[in-house]
Structure formats: structure tokens, C-alpha cells
Design a protein around this motif. Sequence first.
Motif, PDB file in Angstrom:
ATOM      1  N   TRP A  56      -1.084   7.843  -4.181  1.00  0.00           N
ATOM      2  CA  TRP A  56       0.297   7.792  -4.658  1.00  0.00           C
ATOM      3  C   TRP A  56       0.476   8.716  -5.854  1.00  0.00           C
ATOM      4  CZ3 TRP A  56       2.752   6.212  -9.237  1.00  0.00           C
ATOM      5  CH2 TRP A  56       4.150   6.054  -9.128  1.00  0.00           C
ATOM      6  N   SER A  57       1.616   9.387  -5.903  1.00  0.00           N
ATOM      7  CA  SER A  57       1.906  10.286  -7.012  1.00  0.00           C
ATOM      8  C   SER A  57       3.404  10.289  -7.270  1.00  0.00           C
ATOM      9  CB  SER A  57       1.427  11.716  -6.704  1.00  0.00           C
ATOM     10  OG  SER A  57       2.129  12.229  -5.574  1.00  0.00           O
TER      11      SER A  57
ATOM     12  N   ALA B 206       4.376  10.064  -2.445  1.00  0.00           N
ATOM     13  CA  ALA B 206       5.494   9.697  -3.315  1.00  0.00           C
ATOM     14  C   ALA B 206       6.473   8.804  -2.573  1.00  0.00           C
ATOM     15  CB  ALA B 206       6.202  10.951  -3.814  1.00  0.00           C
ATOM     16  N   LEU B 207       7.226   8.016  -3.321  1.00  0.00           N
ATOM     17  CA  LEU B 207       8.270   7.182  -2.729  1.00  0.00           C
ATOM     18  C   LEU B 207       9.485   8.046  -2.426  1.00  0.00           C
ATOM     19  CD1 LEU B 207       8.164   3.971  -4.962  1.00  0.00           C
ATOM     20  CD2 LEU B 207       6.986   4.396  -2.818  1.00  0.00           C
TER      21      LEU B 207
ATOM     22  N   LEU C 274      -2.743   1.799  -4.483  1.00  0.00           N
ATOM     23  CA  LEU C 274      -2.228   3.162  -4.627  1.00  0.00           C
ATOM     24  C   LEU C 274      -3.205   4.123  -3.968  1.00  0.00           C
ATOM     25  CD1 LEU C 274      -1.031   2.904  -8.338  1.00  0.00           C
ATOM     26  CD2 LEU C 274       0.258   2.460  -6.235  1.00  0.00           C
TER      27      LEU C 274
ATOM     28  N   ALA D 157      -0.812   7.347 -11.140  1.00  0.00           N
ATOM     29  CA  ALA D 157      -1.307   6.014 -10.791  1.00  0.00           C
ATOM     30  C   ALA D 157      -1.955   5.342 -11.989  1.00  0.00           C
ATOM     31  CB  ALA D 157      -2.293   6.115  -9.625  1.00  0.00           C
TER      32      ALA D 157
ATOM     33  N   TYR E 288      -6.852   1.406  -7.172  1.00  0.00           N
ATOM     34  CA  TYR E 288      -6.814   2.788  -6.702  1.00  0.00           C
ATOM     35  C   TYR E 288      -8.236   3.319  -6.606  1.00  0.00           C
ATOM     36  CZ  TYR E 288      -7.008   3.953 -11.761  1.00  0.00           C
ATOM     37  OH  TYR E 288      -7.345   4.050 -13.088  1.00  0.00           O
TER      38      TYR E 288
ATOM     39  N   ARG F  39       0.865  -1.186   0.000  1.00  0.00           N
ATOM     40  CA  ARG F  39       0.000   0.000   0.000  1.00  0.00           C
ATOM     41  C   ARG F  39       0.897   1.230   0.000  1.00  0.00           C
ATOM     42  NH1 ARG F  39      -5.571   0.030   2.443  1.00  0.00           N
ATOM     43  NH2 ARG F  39      -6.430   2.052   1.852  1.00  0.00           N
ATOM     44  N   TRP F  40       0.801   2.029  -1.044  1.00  0.00           N
ATOM     45  CA  TRP F  40       1.644   3.209  -1.173  1.00  0.00           C
ATOM     46  C   TRP F  40       0.791   4.461  -1.054  1.00  0.00           C
ATOM     47  CZ3 TRP F  40       4.816   1.600  -6.141  1.00  0.00           C
ATOM     48  CH2 TRP F  40       5.670   0.540  -5.792  1.00  0.00           C
ATOM     49  N   THR F  41       1.210   5.354  -0.190  1.00  0.00           N
ATOM     50  CA  THR F  41       0.561   6.649  -0.039  1.00  0.00           C
ATOM     51  C   THR F  41       1.613   7.729  -0.256  1.00  0.00           C
ATOM     52  OG1 THR F  41       1.007   6.673   2.336  1.00  0.00           O
ATOM     53  CG2 THR F  41      -1.090   5.742   1.631  1.00  0.00           C
TER      54      THR F  41
END
Length: 851
Positions: free
Chosen positions: A351-352, A319-320, A348, A386, A379, A315-317
Motif C-alpha cells: 500500500w502507498s 493506492a486507494l 498493508l 505504510a 506490513y 487487506r490493501w494493495t
Amino acid sequence: MRNAGWLIVVGSLAVPCAAAAQTELRAPAPPAPVEGEYQGAESVLWNPALLGDAPTWQVTYLHRQQFGDARVGAGSQGDAVLAALPVFGPLTLAAGFGVGYPADSFDYDDRNASDRMWGMFALGFALRISPLSFGLLYRGYVADRDPDLDGWNTLDAGITFRPWRHLGISFAASDLLEPRADTSRAALWAYERRYLADVSVRPFGDDFLTIGASFRAGETSGRMWTGAGVALRPVEGLALRGRFDARVDGCGDGACFAEWQVGTAIEVAFPYATLGGGLGVFERGGPVDALDVIARVSGSDRPAVDRSDRIAAFRWTGALSEGDWVQLVRWSEALQRDDDVAGVLLVLDGWSGSTGDVQEVRRTLAALEAAGKPVWCFYDDAAGAAAYLCTAADRTIVTPGGGARLTGIRTRLTFFRRLLDRLGVRAEIVRVGAYKSAPESFTEEAPSAEHEEALGAYLDDVYGSLTADVAADLDLPGPEDAAALIDGGPFTPTELTEAGLADDVAYLDQAKERFEAAVGASVEAIRLDDPPPGDPWSAWGRRPGVAVVRIDGSLVDGKSLTFPPLGVRMIGDRTVVEVLDRLRTDPRAAAVVLRIDSGGGSAVASDNIWRAVMRLRERKPVVAAIGPIGASGGYYVAAAADEIFVLPATLTGSIGIFYGKADVGDFLLGLGVNAYEEGRGARATMESWFRPYTADELLELEEKVGFYYGRFVDCVVEGRAGRLTRAQVDEAGQGRIWSGRRAVELGLADRIGSLGEAVARARELAELDATAPLFDAEPAPGGLLGLLLGALAGETTPAAAEPETDADTPLGWLLRVTSLDAVAAGLVPFLAMERGTPMALCPYVAEPPEL
């Protein structure tokens, strides 16, 4: 830190230096033990120093049952329960308690010892500073039928040395505190000090085969034991062991082996659990003299012979972070090799990222799919990033109330000329290269024709790569069809499915259920910062691998700095050079990858880092992996690598230099402030902020900037090692930006590829296998704590924690809601520079093109 922590052992009847079948005061040991196999709870049975090697928590139960009446301790049994739990810090603490019957009698001639009941409490700790580990164990006895044993307290100590993955050496001393002077059994060798030395060898550098030999001696009695054991792991999760021990204190009479014993064992590992058993045969015993049982549970689900298939869900919220990109490569490689992974689910959640970020992840998804791991995307209300990413997935699901804002790519330029004019501030800039447009933000109200030309060509290339990707993903006739589709955005969930950008509309729980039904596996949530399965960490040294050096911010002179309210990182040349110089002599770094995401900064800092990279590549391969941006000073650094990898959307090139200052004299006069400066020397006040340059000074600056531009070009030519001439670099330079695709065509870069592909190439150049470890070479925290944490990690350049960005500060919130966060981030490098610093900076450092 996964190999650091406090270690607690609970319920132990065991002490160090145990053999497979003793004739001493000892509780059960693991079946057919081999010292080199110990990492954790059972370590207390052999050497307390090995407690420091526990990679995760463990609970172990041991039982021994002896049979027959032809030997000592007939019919006796023993039980032990041990536990280990890494909790915190560079120290490890072990504690234990237990009650039960001993497995053997106190003395070889005492056949009535088996009716005694006793228990023991143990408390120990170990400190590991790789490759050394030190341990100390306290042990206290209670015995209702033996007043001499009851209340006896003693200590054991140990040390281990595992400098390489092929060799381990350990020493231990037990019962350092002998019984009370008035103890009637003071002469019995069961209470005497004993010393143990072990040598273990792993011929293949891993736990496939471990061979160990030990020597044990009593201080008072002079009795000596020697032994040897072999442990084999032919398949994942299965361990086979055998051991031979003999007492050798009768050699003076020509009978060296006064007593011998043989043990065999088998262990089978399941997810989070291990079961095993063993048989022992003794001299003058029966066909089977002892049965050993071991049961273990732990926090590790690997290795295992039978592990249910799973879907790895991330689960990505937001930016990395830059540290996340290294972890993404490690996880991708681990998942590709893991036969139990049936698929990957990306959730996502807001996520951006830039176009380059998306292309980096897309190539990771392609590698997973090529390894037979289907990837699904989910998403809700997503940015265009995304949606673009998920077209590369096998299946995309969007929530019923969501959608996607896929409308194209954008970048933003900010110009301050009018504001500076109103304030009475004049920016005076001298530059080389018609396309070196960074100073235009301060000297112009709009981009120059050259700037528009370069930017337009770059955006055309980036958008062309995006539309080509989408067309290939959706099986459209050509990129123009993908462009027409994108022109219809943003999209509702229904429009996404009709356009082929999504496959289904469902909530997250439904998406998980459908994925589980499709592949016959269960979803398992995973965090990107968790250690991947099969991670190459080992207390046995460290295999040579690939170190990643992150150059992910504007380049400044001196030490690296961070500005948390803005989420800005300044990369100091002194910090990076120290890391690169350390890697030159670090045997665990067989190759180095430079992960570059920088628009440059100080030309001097760029040159210093370039030199350090050139020195490093004389000893080991260096590969540059440029992310969203590696321009100007960022490209200056990359040019020193053996090979350069870029993404199609990478903003690179911008080979140019500028120099200047701000004249704030009129601004101060408007405030009623009159600054007066006086100096000695024709150009003593040249860098003054309170007057403009003179004509003579401008001519001098043009020469200076020309020198630095020539230096930049020469360094690119030297770094590219004959692949480009000076004329070619100058033609591609002049401050012009290029896409990654065009950079490869021009010879400024070598290949289109992600960080993962650059790492694979670095392994190839260093002649490492595909499983060689990858580690982040970010500098560790300073001081004693940093030293201990770094040593415990088994790295000379361990990863430091990512600096946390305080995005909720009033300043950060204000900048975001006014869309000035990128502007402020772009200004920070100028504010951090010393006056008089020549700049190799790209104007897009604050905001590479986004979706």
C-alpha cells in the motif's frame, strides 16, 4: 449491486395472499404475517412483487400443525421450503417446488379433505424499479387423489409501492387462470380468483414497528376477509408479531364477523439464521388450534441477538481509488457502531499514497480507537506511507523479512524547456501572480525564486505535521526527535522495533493469532467495496442522507474522460454540473460533500462548477473535503462550499491564472515542413501554433488573464461569504500554494478534518442523525441499463463502477519504469484542453508530496 439480482424460490407449497389460518386451498404461511415485513423468500406467500426486495439469498422452511377436531381440517399439517438468491441484473426471478399435506381443507364444509395429498411447483419473477415492484408467479398442482386439482395451472400477479420509509402499499391477484370448464369443483370458492390489498405503516421510518392492514375478496363467492397485524423489533435480532383476521361477508345479516382467527409469533435472529414459532386460535376452536414453525438461513449476519466478536481485517494493495475513500467512511462509521467488532486489522500489502492520503486514514484510525476498537497494523516490505500510517495504530507488526522505507517526504517537478529548445518549440505563456508556477515547466529550466520559496514553505509545513504526528504517536519529546529518527531510515524489522516504529516481528498468520488472543475474537476478512453491516439500504424508500460528489482529476470543458493506461481522470464541467443540478431537487440528498482531489485545469470549467455549487448551497448544505490536493481550479470549486475541510498536508490555494500556446513553427521547419496560414481579422491567427504572439496580442492576453484572475478572486470572496476580503484573497493568491494548516490560518479553509469529519459536519448542518446514509453521487452508466441499475439501487444518482486502470499495458509499463508516468499524467490536461482556454492549474497535479 447488493439489491439487484435474479431471485429463485425452490420447494414452495405456498402462494400469495395466505393468511395465518385459512379455510382455503393454501399451504403454511409465516406465523402471524405482516406484509410490510416481507423482503425475499417468503414474499411469494403474500405477493410475488415483493420478491424484488430481497437484499440477499435466503432459504426458509415453514411448518404448520393443526390440532383438535372441532374445526375444519382437523389434524392436518403443511410444509413449505423456499429459497431466494440475488444473482444478476435489474430483474429478479423466483422459482419453487414442493410436496406435502395442505394445512387446510378445500372447503369449509368438506371435512374429508385432510386425507388428500398434493404438491405444487411455482415459478415467479419480480422487477423492481424503485419505488415500484412488479411480480408474476406461475403455479402448477399435482394431486394423486383429486383429478380436478391434478394438473391445474394458474398465475398470480402483484405490485408494490413503497415511496417512503413510512408507507408501503401492495396489491395482488391470485388464481388468474381458473380451473378447466369441466371441473366438477368449478363452483368451489377455493379455485376462484382472489384479490388482496395491503397497507403497511412504519411510524419511525424503520423496522422497529410495522403496522399492517389487509383486505382480501373472492371474485365468484363474494367472500371477504379483513385483517391487521403488528410487528415489533424491540431489540436487535428479536421480532414479535400479532395478527387478527376475520371473514366479513355476513354483514348483510348483521353478523359481520362470520369467522375469526388470532395469531402470535416470535422470531429470534442469529448470525446467518433465524428461528421462530407461533400459535393460532380460531373461532370455535380450542385453547391452541395451530402451531407454526419457521427456520431461515441467509447470507446476512445482521441483525442478530447473539453474534460472536470479530476482528475486521482489511487487506490493501496499492493506492486507494477515489471511490474507496467514500467506502472507507461508510465502513468506519459502521464499525464504530458495531458492538460485535472487537478490533480492526490493517494488512498493508504494497500500500502507498501521498502524505495527505496517509493523514486521511490516520484520522479514520483515531475515530475507530476513540470508539473502543483497537487497530493493529501489519506490513512486510513497506513504503514510508505504510510506516507513517501504522504509527497511529495501537500495535504494529512487521514480517521478519520485511522493513520500512521511511526516509522523509518528497515531491518532483519536471521542466521541459531544454527539450522544447532542442525541438524548436517555444512556449508562450501569460500569467497573473508571481507564484503561479505551473507554466514554468515549459518556460524555465529550473524553478523560479518565488516557486522555490512557496514550495519550501509548503514542504516545511507538511514535514512538520508528519514529525509532530510521529512524535505524539511514539511519545517522543518533540518533532525534532521524530525528524532525527526518520533520518536513520530505511529500517530493517529489528531497527523498526528498536526505534518504536513497530511493536513486534512476526508473520501474518502469527499476527492474526496474537490479535485474536489479545481481544478474544476471530479474524474476519473484509473487502472495502463490500456493503458495510447495517447499511441503510431499504426497499422502503430511502432516508435523506449525504451525497458525495467526487472531483478527483484535472478539470476540463465538457464531459468527463478517462485515460486508462495512465490512470488519469479528467473531470468535465458538464458532467459535474448535471450531477449537482440533479442533487438540488433530489429529496434523498439532504446535504452534499464535495470530495476534491484536483489541481484544477480549465478556468471556464472551474467557474461553471463553482456556479453549480453556489446554486446547490441555496437549497441544502454543501461541505468541501479536500484530500491531497485542492489547488487552483480545485480550490476555485471548493470556495463555493459552505465550509471547507482540509488535511494538514493538503496542497491548496494557488489562486492564479495563466494562458498561452506553443509555437511549433521552427520545429516543423526543422522537419522540412513549412506551414502557411492566412486569415481575415487583425487577430484571426492569434492562436496559431506556427507563429509567436505579437506585442499587441500579448497586451490583449494580459488584459484577458487579468480579467480571469479578478473573476477567480471575486468568486472566492463570494463563496467564502464575508470571511475574506478581496485584498486578503489577493494577498493569499498570486498563484501561491499553501499547506492545509496554513490555509486554515489564512481563512482559505475552515477546519482540519477528513472526509469522514466533513460528512459528519454535513449531517449536522442538515439536521440529520449520525446514522443518516452516505452515498456516492457518481453518475450512473447511461442508457436503459443505467436507468434500471440506478433505479434498483434506490438512488437517483447511484454510484458507477470505478474505471479500471490497465496498469499492465505496454505504454503504462514503459512510463512507470522510466518514471515518466507522473510527467505524462501532468501533460494530459494540456493535451485535453481546447486552444484558447484560460488555465487555473497547479503544477503539482501530477504528483503531490509522497513518503
